[in-house]
Enzyme design. Sequence first.
Site, short mmCIF file in Angstrom:
data_model
loop_
_atom_site.label_atom_id
_atom_site.label_comp_id
_atom_site.label_asym_id
_atom_site.label_seq_id
_atom_site.Cartn_x
_atom_site.Cartn_y
_atom_site.Cartn_z
N HIS A 176 32.40 42.15 45.82
CA HIS A 176 33.36 41.49 44.92
C HIS A 176 34.64 41.16 45.67
O HIS A 176 34.85 41.61 46.79
CB HIS A 176 33.70 42.41 43.73
CG HIS A 176 34.51 43.62 44.12
ND1 HIS A 176 33.94 44.70 44.75
CD2 HIS A 176 35.83 43.90 43.99
CE1 HIS A 176 34.88 45.60 44.99
NE2 HIS A 176 36.04 45.15 44.54
N ASP A 230 38.87 41.20 44.44
CA ASP A 230 39.68 41.64 43.30
C ASP A 230 40.45 40.47 42.68
O ASP A 230 40.89 39.57 43.39
CB ASP A 230 40.71 42.69 43.75
CG ASP A 230 40.06 43.87 44.46
OD1 ASP A 230 38.89 44.19 44.15
OD2 ASP A 230 40.72 44.47 45.33
N HIS A 258 34.66 42.60 49.43
CA HIS A 258 34.48 43.98 49.88
C HIS A 258 33.54 44.73 48.94
O HIS A 258 33.27 44.27 47.82
CB HIS A 258 35.81 44.70 50.04
CG HIS A 258 36.67 44.72 48.82
ND1 HIS A 258 37.46 43.66 48.44
CD2 HIS A 258 36.85 45.67 47.87
CE1 HIS A 258 38.10 43.97 47.32
NE2 HIS A 258 37.74 45.18 46.94
N ARG A 311 45.90 52.52 46.38
CA ARG A 311 45.87 51.06 46.56
C ARG A 311 47.13 50.41 46.02
O ARG A 311 47.54 50.67 44.89
CB ARG A 311 44.65 50.50 45.82
CG ARG A 311 44.48 49.01 46.01
CD ARG A 311 43.23 48.51 45.31
NE ARG A 311 43.62 47.61 44.24
CZ ARG A 311 42.75 46.95 43.48
NH1 ARG A 311 41.45 47.12 43.63
NH2 ARG A 311 43.18 46.14 42.54
O1 LIG Z 1 37.27 52.34 47.72
C1 LIG Z 1 37.18 51.35 48.43
O2 LIG Z 1 36.86 51.43 49.61
C2 LIG Z 1 37.48 50.01 47.84
C3 LIG Z 1 37.42 50.00 46.35
C4 LIG Z 1 37.78 48.67 45.76
O3 LIG Z 1 36.95 47.84 45.49
C5 LIG Z 1 39.20 48.34 45.58
O4 LIG Z 1 40.06 49.20 45.79
O5 LIG Z 1 39.49 47.20 45.23
FE LIG Z 2 37.91 45.93 44.94
#
Ligand SMILES: O=C(O)CCC(=O)C(=O)O
Ligand SMILES: [Fe+2]
Length: 279
Positions: A94, A96, A255, A270
Amino acid sequence: MQIETLPGVGAEITGIDLKTLTDAEFDAIRQAYADHGVIFFRDQDLTEDDHIAFAERWAPINVNRFFAAHPDYPQIAMVAKEKDQKDNIGGGWHTDHSYDEEPAMGSILVARELPERGGDTMFASMYRAYETLDDAMKKEIEGLRAVHSAKHIFGSSGATYYNTTDAGGNRIGNAAAADVLADVTHPVVITHPLSGKKALYVNPAFTVKIAGKTDEQSQALLSRLYAHAMDQAHAYRFKWQPGSIAFWDNRSTWHWAMNDYHGHRRIMHRITLEGCALN
Ligand SMILES: O=C(O)CCC(=O)C(=O)O
Ligand SMILES: [Fe+2]
């Protein structure tokens, strides 16, 4: 500072401290980010305040409406999987925020607690995905727009893992807000706002349809594009270590967080950055 191009997608940047970046280093990092779509740092030692300060050098912070926030820092979203949770966040290809009118530029993900093994993140280049389409396919998708939605993911009818209430608490909330979110359209091929290069901009999580086509036609075309974009030749598998940071661009990469560490905890912080409308 060294910038090493990785196979598939991305670049690893070493020999710098993100807490004390000079303007020249910052410019070089910005260029690498635009060129590669995802950049990785190692051996960083950022507090939450440092993480926020680094993010604010790039763009205003976008506070995600659906993710649980850090208890003390609302700007930081928790990307967490507890020992007894089964599903993870982002466990499929996906990008984001494509469901937003102005999709977030990217995210800076800092590893806070890692399982002993597993929990890698895959990235794929949507520059490469576009460039390697054959001419007939490029022609077929020229000028098309796609519809993106968050309802089926973050809404009340969403995938169970995004509405999980299992032990460890809710990681995703605000389903009512997702239910009423208007769907948006973006070009299937965008011109990247930082690099000027073309990138394929559809993704298996949030793209629901090609504007002006039936569901059947849309799914047929999207499946062909996804099969091509998922090619391992455009991908890189990032192995996290303490001190690792991934900073990806949502417009030029996909990702996928691997969910292969059941019974262990993985905690990531994040920060997501504001983006712009895409053409
Ligand atoms: O945990 C991760 O490595 C990425 C997870 C994810 O898709 C995000 O944080 O947008
Ligand atoms: Fe993500």
